[in-house]
Design a protein around this motif. Sequence first.
Motif, mmCIF file in Angstrom:
data_model
loop_
_atom_site.group_PDB
_atom_site.id
_atom_site.type_symbol
_atom_site.label_atom_id
_atom_site.label_comp_id
_atom_site.label_asym_id
_atom_site.label_seq_id
_atom_site.Cartn_x
_atom_site.Cartn_y
_atom_site.Cartn_z
ATOM 1 N N PRO A 198 -3.616 16.362 4.660
ATOM 2 C CA PRO A 198 -2.566 15.511 3.784
ATOM 3 C C PRO A 198 -1.720 14.195 4.491
ATOM 4 O O PRO A 198 -1.148 13.410 3.631
ATOM 5 N N THR A 199 -2.118 14.025 5.647
ATOM 6 C CA THR A 199 -1.466 12.719 5.913
ATOM 7 C C THR A 199 -2.714 11.377 5.795
ATOM 8 O O THR A 199 -2.338 10.278 6.356
ATOM 9 N N LYS A 243 -1.197 15.172 12.636
ATOM 10 C CA LYS A 243 0.111 15.510 12.995
ATOM 11 C C LYS A 243 1.176 14.383 12.788
ATOM 12 O O LYS A 243 2.531 14.538 12.994
ATOM 13 N N GLY A 244 0.559 13.430 12.147
ATOM 14 C CA GLY A 244 1.585 12.201 11.787
ATOM 15 C C GLY A 244 1.128 10.651 12.345
ATOM 16 O O GLY A 244 0.433 10.976 13.256
ATOM 17 N N GLY A 247 3.908 5.487 11.854
ATOM 18 C CA GLY A 247 3.923 3.992 11.321
ATOM 19 C C GLY A 247 2.606 3.176 11.224
ATOM 20 O O GLY A 247 2.366 2.314 10.652
ATOM 21 N N CYS A 248 1.411 3.986 11.745
ATOM 22 C CA CYS A 248 0.080 3.498 11.532
ATOM 23 C C CYS A 248 -0.542 3.829 10.403
ATOM 24 O O CYS A 248 0.142 4.479 9.643
ATOM 25 N N ARG A 249 -1.444 3.015 10.009
ATOM 26 C CA ARG A 249 -2.331 3.381 8.812
ATOM 27 C C ARG A 249 -3.458 4.141 9.133
ATOM 28 O O ARG A 249 -4.084 4.153 10.135
ATOM 29 N N SER A 250 -3.738 5.357 8.357
ATOM 30 C CA SER A 250 -4.945 6.112 8.631
ATOM 31 C C SER A 250 -6.051 5.568 8.525
ATOM 32 O O SER A 250 -6.229 4.490 7.808
ATOM 33 N N ASN A 251 -6.866 6.064 9.464
ATOM 34 C CA ASN A 251 -8.250 5.346 9.819
ATOM 35 C C ASN A 251 -9.258 6.326 10.388
ATOM 36 O O ASN A 251 -8.917 7.154 11.216
ATOM 37 N N ALA A 252 -10.555 6.074 9.931
ATOM 38 C CA ALA A 252 -11.621 7.161 10.365
ATOM 39 C C ALA A 252 -12.611 6.756 11.620
ATOM 40 O O ALA A 252 -13.364 7.472 11.776
ATOM 41 N N PHE A 253 -12.171 5.556 11.814
ATOM 42 C CA PHE A 253 -13.404 4.945 12.947
ATOM 43 C C PHE A 253 -12.778 4.441 14.123
ATOM 44 O O PHE A 253 -11.666 3.901 14.061
ATOM 45 N N PRO A 254 -13.580 4.322 15.128
ATOM 46 C CA PRO A 254 -13.275 3.924 16.609
ATOM 47 C C PRO A 254 -13.069 2.565 16.551
ATOM 48 O O PRO A 254 -12.316 1.895 17.265
#
Length: 268
Positions: A198-199, A243-244, A247-254
Motif C-alpha cells: 500500500p505504500t 513501513k513508510g 518523505g521519499c518517493r517509492s523506488n524498486a531499484f538499487p
Amino acid sequence: MGVSLGAGVALAHFGGERDGGDTASAPVAGAPAAPEPATAAPTPSRKATPGPKPTVKPKPKPKPKPKPRPTATKKKAATVPQSGPGTFTTASASGRVTGTSGPLRRYRVQIEDGVELSARGTAEEIEAILAHPRGWAAHGRGRFQLVRSDADFVIRIATPDTADELCARQGLDTHGELNCETTDGVVVNLKRWMLGSPTFAGPPEEYRHLIINHEVGHEIGIRQHMDCGGPGKLAPAMMQQIKGLNGCRSNAFPYDEDGVYITGPIVS
C-alpha cells in the motif's frame, strides 16, 4: 414534362350530315330549299399531355443498429490463500550467468504447493529482475545464476502463515505481511508478491523488483537497513519501504537511471 404533337398525328373529325332515317325524304315543290345544316369546323384532337410525375421520395433506409461494444474483461483478482501445506516445488529451470564481476551466487526458486503460481514462470521473472540494468549485477555487485540444484541460496515464495513460520525460526516476526532473509535464503510473502504494497506507487509487478533487490541485497552482504535520504528523493532499495517512505518517493531499484547508487542513513 409535356409531349408536343408532331407532324403525322392524325386529326379526328366530329359532326357531318344528319341521318333522318333509313330513306331520304324528297323536298316539297315550291318550297324553298331547306338550308343545309352548318357543318361544325373540325376540331383537332389533342392527346392528354401527361403532367409531371409526382416525385416519390425513397423510403429512408433503416439505420443499422449500433453493434454492442465488447465488454472489457475484468482481470481476475489474485487469490492469496492465508496458509498452505508448507511443502515446496522447485522450479525446473536454469539460466545463464547474469553480471560480469563479483562472486558468482547460484540460486534456485521454490513455490509453496497449492498456490496459483507457476514455479518455472516465477523463476524466469526473478531471473529477469536480477538482470535489470538498474540492479545489483549490472553494477558489479555480484553475478547470479538460476539453477535447479546445488544452489548457494534459495528464494521461496510462501503463503503468509508459512512465511511467518519460516521467518520465526530466525527470530523474526513478520506479522503475516513481511518478507525476510534466513540462513538458507530468502522468504517472500505471497501476499506481497501478488498484491504489492500500500505504500508503493506502482503495480505489483514493479514491487516484485523491490522485494528481490532488497532481500538479495542482504544476501550479497548489505546487512543493515537504510532510511530516506531526503524529501522527494528516491527511497533506497535497502529501505523497508512498506513501513513508510518518510518523505521519499517509492523506488524498486538499487541504482537510479544514471547508475548512481541510491542510499540513505543507516537505521538498523
